[in-house]
Design a protein around this motif. Structure first.
Motif, PDB file in Angstrom:
ATOM      1  N   ALA A  45       0.980   0.367  -1.114  1.00 34.17           N
ATOM      2  CA  ALA A  45      -0.056   0.650  -2.223  1.00 34.17           C
ATOM      3  C   ALA A  45      -0.980  -0.286  -2.320  1.00 34.17           C
ATOM      4  CB  ALA A  45       1.161   0.743  -3.310  1.00 34.17           C
ATOM      5  N   ASP A  46      -1.902   0.086  -2.807  1.00 35.07           N
ATOM      6  CA  ASP A  46      -3.191  -0.770  -2.956  1.00 35.07           C
ATOM      7  C   ASP A  46      -3.033  -1.983  -3.788  1.00 35.07           C
ATOM      8  OD1 ASP A  46      -4.646   0.718  -1.293  1.00 35.07           O
ATOM      9  OD2 ASP A  46      -5.800   1.615  -2.852  1.00 35.07           O
ATOM     10  N   ALA A  47      -2.148  -1.464  -4.919  1.00 36.16           N
ATOM     11  CA  ALA A  47      -1.756  -2.697  -5.850  1.00 36.16           C
ATOM     12  C   ALA A  47      -1.183  -3.713  -5.397  1.00 36.16           C
ATOM     13  CB  ALA A  47      -1.029  -1.795  -7.117  1.00 36.16           C
ATOM     14  N   LEU A  48      -0.119  -3.454  -4.402  1.00 35.42           N
ATOM     15  CA  LEU A  48       0.768  -4.384  -3.932  1.00 35.42           C
ATOM     16  C   LEU A  48      -0.268  -5.390  -3.297  1.00 35.42           C
ATOM     17  CD1 LEU A  48       3.751  -2.472  -3.038  1.00 35.42           C
ATOM     18  CD2 LEU A  48       3.517  -4.026  -4.974  1.00 35.42           C
ATOM     19  N   GLY A  90       8.397  -7.083  -0.580  1.00 35.43           N
ATOM     20  CA  GLY A  90       8.810  -6.693   0.582  1.00 35.43           C
ATOM     21  C   GLY A  90       9.622  -5.609   0.417  1.00 35.43           C
ATOM     22  N   ARG A  91      10.418  -5.539  -0.562  1.00 36.99           N
ATOM     23  CA  ARG A  91      11.271  -4.108  -0.579  1.00 36.99           C
ATOM     24  C   ARG A  91      10.436  -2.972  -0.820  1.00 36.99           C
ATOM     25  NH1 ARG A  91      14.713  -7.524  -3.385  1.00 36.99           N
ATOM     26  NH2 ARG A  91      14.296  -6.740  -5.333  1.00 36.99           N
ATOM     27  N   LYS A  92       9.511  -3.293  -1.791  1.00 30.42           N
ATOM     28  CA  LYS A  92       8.363  -2.178  -2.144  1.00 30.42           C
ATOM     29  C   LYS A  92       7.828  -1.636  -0.798  1.00 30.42           C
ATOM     30  CE  LYS A  92       8.038  -2.734  -6.818  1.00 30.42           C
ATOM     31  NZ  LYS A  92       7.264  -3.858  -7.831  1.00 30.42           N
ATOM     32  N   ALA A  93       7.238  -2.743   0.011  1.00 31.51           N
ATOM     33  CA  ALA A  93       6.259  -2.279   1.155  1.00 31.51           C
ATOM     34  C   ALA A  93       7.058  -1.699   2.258  1.00 31.51           C
ATOM     35  CB  ALA A  93       5.862  -3.712   1.610  1.00 31.51           C
ATOM     36  N   ARG A  94       8.383  -2.161   2.560  1.00 34.29           N
ATOM     37  CA  ARG A  94       9.195  -1.690   3.737  1.00 34.29           C
ATOM     38  C   ARG A  94       9.056  -0.217   4.077  1.00 34.29           C
ATOM     39  NH1 ARG A  94      14.489  -4.552   5.250  1.00 34.29           N
ATOM     40  NH2 ARG A  94      14.761  -3.692   7.494  1.00 34.29           N
ATOM     41  N   GLN A  95       9.152   0.711   3.147  1.00 34.86           N
ATOM     42  CA  GLN A  95       9.326   1.912   3.572  1.00 34.86           C
ATOM     43  C   GLN A  95       7.846   2.597   4.385  1.00 34.86           C
ATOM     44  OE1 GLN A  95      10.475   4.721   0.616  1.00 34.86           O
ATOM     45  NE2 GLN A  95      11.676   5.758   1.755  1.00 34.86           N
ATOM     46  N   PHE A 140      -7.392  -6.062   6.652  1.00 38.39           N
ATOM     47  CA  PHE A 140      -7.654  -5.769   5.037  1.00 38.39           C
ATOM     48  C   PHE A 140      -9.152  -5.942   5.221  1.00 38.39           C
ATOM     49  CE2 PHE A 140      -8.918  -7.149   0.896  1.00 38.39           C
ATOM     50  CZ  PHE A 140      -8.382  -6.197   0.271  1.00 38.39           C
ATOM     51  N   PRO A 141      -9.971  -4.953   4.634  1.00 41.09           N
ATOM     52  CA  PRO A 141      -9.184  -3.813   3.623  1.00 41.09           C
ATOM     53  C   PRO A 141      -9.046  -2.670   4.758  1.00 41.09           C
ATOM     54  CG  PRO A 141     -11.876  -4.000   3.450  1.00 41.09           C
ATOM     55  CD  PRO A 141     -11.326  -5.200   4.228  1.00 41.09           C
ATOM     56  N   ARG A 142      -8.457  -1.834   4.198  1.00 40.04           N
ATOM     57  CA  ARG A 142      -8.042  -0.841   5.047  1.00 40.04           C
ATOM     58  C   ARG A 142      -8.305   0.581   4.621  1.00 40.04           C
ATOM     59  NH1 ARG A 142      -3.759  -3.183   8.605  1.00 40.04           N
ATOM     60  NH2 ARG A 142      -2.986  -1.639   9.727  1.00 40.04           N
ATOM     61  N   ASN A 143      -8.806   0.836   3.394  1.00 34.01           N
ATOM     62  CA  ASN A 143      -9.401   2.054   2.951  1.00 34.01           C
ATOM     63  C   ASN A 143     -10.522   1.736   1.785  1.00 34.01           C
ATOM     64  OD1 ASN A 143      -8.249   1.256   0.088  1.00 34.01           O
ATOM     65  ND2 ASN A 143      -6.306   2.472   0.575  1.00 34.01           N
ATOM     66  N   LEU A 144     -11.301   2.674   1.470  1.00 33.08           N
ATOM     67  CA  LEU A 144     -12.203   2.502   0.432  1.00 33.08           C
ATOM     68  C   LEU A 144     -11.955   1.538  -0.614  1.00 33.08           C
ATOM     69  CD1 LEU A 144     -14.628   5.467   0.725  1.00 33.08           C
ATOM     70  CD2 LEU A 144     -15.049   3.252   1.409  1.00 33.08           C
ATOM     71  N   ALA A 145     -10.867   2.045  -1.524  1.00 36.23           N
ATOM     72  CA  ALA A 145     -10.475   1.509  -2.673  1.00 36.23           C
ATOM     73  C   ALA A 145     -10.348  -0.169  -2.473  1.00 36.23           C
ATOM     74  CB  ALA A 145      -9.368   2.006  -3.205  1.00 36.23           C
ATOM     75  N   GLN A 146      -9.590  -0.494  -1.238  1.00 33.69           N
ATOM     76  CA  GLN A 146      -9.596  -1.947  -1.035  1.00 33.69           C
ATOM     77  C   GLN A 146     -10.718  -2.619  -0.859  1.00 33.69           C
ATOM     78  OE1 GLN A 146      -6.617  -2.351   2.103  1.00 33.69           O
ATOM     79  NE2 GLN A 146      -5.135  -1.279   0.957  1.00 33.69           N
ATOM     80  N   ALA A 147     -11.634  -1.895  -0.078  1.00 35.09           N
ATOM     81  CA  ALA A 147     -13.106  -2.637   0.211  1.00 35.09           C
ATOM     82  C   ALA A 147     -14.063  -2.939  -0.974  1.00 35.09           C
ATOM     83  CB  ALA A 147     -13.845  -1.543   1.258  1.00 35.09           C
ATOM     84  N   GLN A 148     -13.761  -1.657  -1.864  1.00 35.02           N
ATOM     85  CA  GLN A 148     -14.697  -2.031  -3.226  1.00 35.02           C
ATOM     86  C   GLN A 148     -13.909  -2.994  -4.027  1.00 35.02           C
ATOM     87  OE1 GLN A 148     -14.119   2.239  -4.252  1.00 35.02           O
ATOM     88  NE2 GLN A 148     -16.153   2.605  -3.644  1.00 35.02           N
TER      89      GLN A 148
END
Ligand code: ADP
Length: 268
Positions: A60-63, A46-51, A86-94
């Motif tokens: 970030a995709d990894a999270l 949550g702390r990493k995602a908030r900003q 989700f997914p929201r970009n090509l990397a996530q779709a792949q």
């Protein structure tokens, strides 16, 4: 049934997923909700995602991928799921494609909810959520009467409405821009895989649900069964000629600045 709902912020993915979840008895998996819960709990994620969330940017995709991998392995997702946000970009779709291949659970359909740009902005600025039950209302539409007419099923008191911190004007503009740049390419990604359905997502909530159901049931049962039986089999990518014959024709879909009427149609 395993489906992805694609669409700009405010296109009604959350509302329609919740209705579909009740009808089809499969869980709604919303990365936005999962991330908001992580922020509220004060976890490291949550702390990493908030900003990023407060700025209207993508987390970030990894999270997000770590979170989705865990969620899709839970028991209730074995019967099917609705992916919302989700997914929201090509990397996530792949990454999703690879993950579902490993799980032998390929997608049955991807439904794109099309809404006019001005309508998106109007919907987002009127959106409020009950802090107790999580139900979403829109104070600029019919939801306004509903809010006062029934108590919250969680608290028994009137709904306590709050506005999402990222539903302010500046962040909304950024979220719509990010959608255009990062998420729109997924329309072609899924069209070439023969999974895309496009529906006009304006009108009443019930009308949109009706179109969504029609679009989903346009998936031939035999195709669904065949995909389930042979999840790793390669599908032929449609040639331009076949795609044109089927009527998809590389049409633009997503937030549009002009309105177009139409009901559920196959996107391949
Ligand atoms: P909306 O679709 O209305 O923008 P969501 O609840 O789906 O709202 O998402 C809220 C915010 O959460 C996004 O603006 C983004 O910062 C983050 N988020 C949600 N899903 C993802 C995702 N798949 N990848 C990266 N960030 C995401």
């Amino acid at each position: 049934m395993r489906i992805v709902l694609l669409g700009a912020p405010g296109s009604g993915k959350g509302t329609q997923s919740q209705r579909l979840m009740q009808r089809e008895h499969i869980p709604q998996i919303s990365t936005g909700d999962l991330l908001r819960a992580a922020v509220a709990s004060g976890s490291e994620l949550g702390r990493k995602a908030r900003q990023a969330m407060e700025g209207g940017r993508l987390v970030a995709d990894a999270l997000v991928l770590g979170m989705i991998r865990e969620r899709l392995r839970e028991a209730d997702a074995r019967r099917g799921f609705i992916l919302d946000g989700f997914p929201r970009n090509l990397a996530q779709a792949q990454a999703l494609e690879a993950l579902l291949k490993t799980l032998r659970q390929p997608l049955d359909a991807v439904v794109q909810l099309e809404v006019d740009y001005a309508e998106l902005v109007r919907r987002i600025s009127g959106r409020r959520t009950c802090a107790d039950c999580g139900r979403v209302f829109n104070v600029s539409t019919s939801g306004a009467e509903l809010i006062g007419s029934e108590p919250c099923h969680s608290s028994g008191a009137p709904h306590r409405l709050v506005q999402r911190p990222d539903d302010n004007e500046a962040t909304v503009a950024e979220r719509l821009r990010v959608y255009e740049e990062k998420t729109r390419p997924l329309i072609d990604f899924y069209r070439t895989r023969g999974l895309l359905r496009v529906i006009h997502a304006e009108g009443s909530v019930e009308e949109v649900t009706e179109r969504l159901e029609q679009a989903l049931h346009a998936v031939p049962r035999a195709t669904v069964a065949a995909r389930r039986a042979a999840p790793t089999r390669k599908r032929r990518a449609p040639t331009a000629k076949r795609a044109a014959k089927a009527g998809s024709g590389g049409k633009r879909s997503g937030p549009r600045r002009t309105s177009r009427r139409g009901s559920a149609r196959r996107g391949r």
